[in-house]
Write an enzyme that holds these catalytic residues in place. Structure first.
Site, PDB file in Angstrom:
ATOM      1  N   ASP A  54       6.102  -4.610  44.761  1.00 39.79           N
ATOM      2  CA  ASP A  54       6.513  -3.209  44.505  1.00 39.79           C
ATOM      3  C   ASP A  54       6.975  -2.293  45.876  1.00 39.79           C
ATOM      4  OD1 ASP A  54       7.324  -1.076  42.775  1.00 39.79           O
ATOM      5  OD2 ASP A  54       5.162  -0.485  43.010  1.00 39.79           O
ATOM      6  N   GLU A  78      -3.063  -9.103  44.209  1.00 40.73           N
ATOM      7  CA  GLU A  78      -2.666  -9.422  42.784  1.00 40.73           C
ATOM      8  C   GLU A  78      -2.060 -10.792  42.412  1.00 40.73           C
ATOM      9  OE1 GLU A  78      -0.921  -6.278  40.843  1.00 40.73           O
ATOM     10  OE2 GLU A  78      -2.459  -4.664  41.053  1.00 40.73           O
ATOM     11  N   TYR A  82      -4.524   0.242  35.992  1.00 42.62           N
ATOM     12  CA  TYR A  82      -3.781   1.749  35.923  1.00 42.62           C
ATOM     13  C   TYR A  82      -4.015   1.860  34.494  1.00 42.62           C
ATOM     14  CZ  TYR A  82      -1.979   0.823  40.496  1.00 42.62           C
ATOM     15  OH  TYR A  82      -1.897   0.894  41.764  1.00 42.62           O
TER      16      TYR A  82
HETATM   17  C1  GCB Z   1      -0.020  -2.609  41.886  1.00 46.15           C
HETATM   18  C2  GCB Z   1       0.493  -3.053  43.045  1.00 46.15           C
HETATM   19  C3  GCB Z   1       1.044  -2.113  44.112  1.00 46.15           C
HETATM   20  C4  GCB Z   1       2.236  -1.221  43.151  1.00 46.15           C
HETATM   21  C5  GCB Z   1       1.170  -0.509  42.131  1.00 46.15           C
HETATM   22  C6  GCB Z   1       2.126   0.145  41.081  1.00 46.15           C
HETATM   23  O1  GCB Z   1      -0.878  -3.247  41.207  1.00 46.15           O
HETATM   24  O2  GCB Z   1      -0.660  -3.860  43.793  1.00 46.15           O
HETATM   25  O3  GCB Z   1       1.931  -2.841  45.039  1.00 46.15           O
HETATM   26  O4  GCB Z   1       2.905  -0.524  43.728  1.00 46.15           O
HETATM   27  O5  GCB Z   1       0.340  -1.416  41.279  1.00 46.15           O
HETATM   28  O6  GCB Z   1       2.448   1.390  41.340  1.00 46.15           O
HETATM   29  O7  GCB Z   1       2.736  -0.341  40.207  1.00 46.15           O
END
Ligand code: GCB
Length: 579
Positions: A140, A384, A437
């Site tokens: 990302d 990840e 998240y």
């Molecule tokens: C994650 C990733 C990171 C992303 C983030 C997101 O788990 O490790 O690279 O930018 O989530 O904001 O989705």
């Protein structure tokens, strides 16, 4: 001989090339780009056969081939790490012409590169023209490319210091610096090693190429907010003297040395035998215009913001950062989790031998580059990965054991997002690093679920592995200036309330086995275009231009509270200061 290269454009180094011009095809270009310039080197470099001339590229993304005066001198696979070529012999062959350096860089990612990616040709001619292809990736952030760090020419004598390894320890008041020096280009040489304190006074010395220096009344290297005088660095000065029938050679190198230890128990992370709680950030090398190019004003601004925030640590998500940044961490006492570019390993074919061999080689390069930085307290081999896939077990076992063999003094981890019950690599890590998240990618809008879900996450991981846990990512996107109360997703209020809910759980668990919290992300950053991103990822607590969102003030209050509770504030906080 003068060579005309053809039509060229100005391209600064260091910088990514993507955002420099107005040309959209260059922004999203995939394939070879060519850099070239001529330099004039001092005559002495040519006439003195006792001098080695070295060309060093700090990093170029991704595959590079280097020529000097049209002769290929090296190639290198991988961005984020330096590579070198010795070019003195070549320059001597045609001493009258200037030194023309040509570097071709290809940003294509394949299933076996790090990070991995794949090229997909679109064959439906009703939709795509002939030859149309895209670069697919599973990470990302924008795949910035070009020469991201300085390209240098430097010299050493023919007999030179090739490498130094330092491992530190202490007993009571005595610091122990175990060192070993590797010399090249001399059949026999004498080495003088002197350890100096910040006042330039010699505190220990030796005439052996390896040994242990004892430092009485040692000043340990402490993290920021753990000691009044963090980041104490001695200087290890190494002088090499060698001679052959033609000449004598003297090489010298001064290595900053922080004396500290790192240990992990079932529930704690110890620095100098004292519990250390990571209250920090995840970063990216990312900014307007320069992309991933090293930019000193940005580096210093970021360190000022980190210290303003009361953060004591960061993770080099998701690749090794510039050495200049690590040097800043050493000096300021900012603790680092040093991550390899193993991000987005999701395809089963990226767990095969070709990928593993490259990943091991990248760990070799990373540890060789960063092993002597006191700020680096843990290696992260990946972010990840699809660690639930069966081949992940052998892959991570091999990778982690290899990294431990390279450096037995530091813990090793990879950062996981997968389910604790199906994770194949977790048995091999020293510290569990989990990203989650809640109320964002799961149950969007339901911040009231965070407490329950986060509690379950921690209890499950600790229950199964009995290892300390870092919340290595959490956060929410906030488009700066967008407000809503009650909070809704993408507002500054929502980002704040997500953070607050996570913090409540951290406060219960940090007294038990949670040893850190790293916000995702320090600043907004660029990503590939897609429907989930509005001109990049907006989970920064600072904007991409480094201005604070509301969440930055919330985090600042928390981090200083944690510092007051668990640490020792630096001396300057006791006097009026512009905090
Ligand atoms: C994650 C990733 C990171 C992303 C983030 C997101 O788990 O490790 O690279 O930018 O989530 O904001 O989705």
């Amino acid at each position: 001989m003068f060579c005309q290269t053809g039509p060229v454009i100005d391209m600064p180094v260091p910088a990514s090339y993507n955002d420099i011009t107005q040309d959209p095809t260059l922004r999203d270009f995939i394939g070879w780009v060519w850099y070239e310039r001529e330099v004039t080197v001092p005559d002495r470099w040519i006439t003195d056969e006792g001098i080695r001339v070295v060309l060093r590229v700090g990093s170029a993304h991704y595959y590079s081939v280097v020529w000097v005066n049209g002769v290929k001198v090296t190639e290198h696979e991988g961005g984020h790490l330096p590579f070198e070529a010795e070019i003195g012999t070549l320059l001597r062959k045609e001493p009258t012409i200037p030194c023309r350096i040509t570097i071709a860089v290809n940003n294509t990612l394949t299933l076996h590169t790090l990070p991995p990616g794949s090229i997909q040709y679109m064959n439906d001619r009703t939709m795509y023209p002939d030859g149309f292809f895209v670069q697919n990736t599973n990470f990302d952030f924008y795949n910035y490319a070009g020469i991201h760090r300085p390209v240098l020419l430097y010299t050493t004598p023919k007999a030179y210091l090739d490498d130094i390894t330092v491992v530190t320890d202490f007993m009571d008041n005595t610091g122990l610096v175990r060192y070993s020096v590797s010399v090249q280009g001399a059949a026999s040489a004498t080495v003088k090693v002197t350890l100096m304190d910040t006042g330039g006074h010699c505190v220990a010395s030796s005439n052996e190429p390896s040994g242990v220096l004892k430092v009485a009344d040692v000043n340990l290297w402490w993290p920021y907010l753990m000691h009044e005088n963090p980041g104490y660095l001695y200087s290890l000065e190494i002088r090499l003297m060698a001679a052959d029938e033609r000449s004598t050679y003297e090489d010298v190198y001064a290595l900053p040395v922080g004396i500290r230890t790192v240990n992990v128990t079932r529930t704690q992370f110890l620095i100098n035998n004292k519990p250390f709680y990571f209250h920090g950030v995840n970063k990216h090398e990312d900014a307007d215009i320069r992309g991933k190019g090293l930019d000193w004003p940005l580096v210093v601004k970021d360190f000022n913001l980190i210290k303003w925030l009361g953060a004591n640590s960061f993770r080099t998500s998701h690749y090794p950062y510039a050495e200049e940044i690590l040097q800043m961490c050493d000096r300021h006492g900012i603790v680092l989790i040093d991550e390899s570019p193993g991000v987005g390993i999701k395809d089963i074919r990226s767990f095969g031998n070709a990928s593993l061999t490259h990943h091991l080689a990248v760990m070799d390069e990373l540890v060789r580059r960063d092993k002597n930085h006191p700020s680096v307290v843990m290696w992260s081999v990946a972010n990840e990965p699809a660690s639930e896939m069966p081949p992940a077990e052998n892959y991570f076992k091999t990778l982690i054991l290899h990294t431990k063999a390279l450096d037995p003094t530091r813990p090793v981890t990879y950062v996981t997002a997968s389910n604790y019950a199906r994770d194949k690599g977790a048995p091999f890590v020293d510290v569990i690093c989990v990203n989650s998240y809640f109320s964002w990618y799961h149950d969007p809008g339901h911040v009231e679920l965070i407490s329950l879900q986060l509690n379950t996450q921690f209890e499950d991981w600790y229950g199964k592995y009995k290892k300390p846990i870092i919340q290595s990512e959490y956060g929410a996107d906030a488009v700066p200036g967008i407000h809503n109360d009650p909070p809704v997703m993408f507002t500054e209020e929502y980002q704040k309330v997500v953070l607050q809910n996570y913090h409540n759980v951290f406060d219960q668990k940090r007294k038990k086995y949670v040893i850190g919290e790293l916000i995702w992300n320090f600043a907004d950053f660029m990503t590939t275009q897609g429907i989930a991103r509005v001109v990049g990822n907006k989970k920064g607590i600072f904007t991409r231009q480094r201005q604070p969102k509301a969440a930055a003030f919330l985090l600042k209050e928390r981090y200083w509270k944690l510092a007051n509770e668990t640490g020792t504030l630096p001396l300057w906080t006791k006097y009026p200061c512009p905090l």
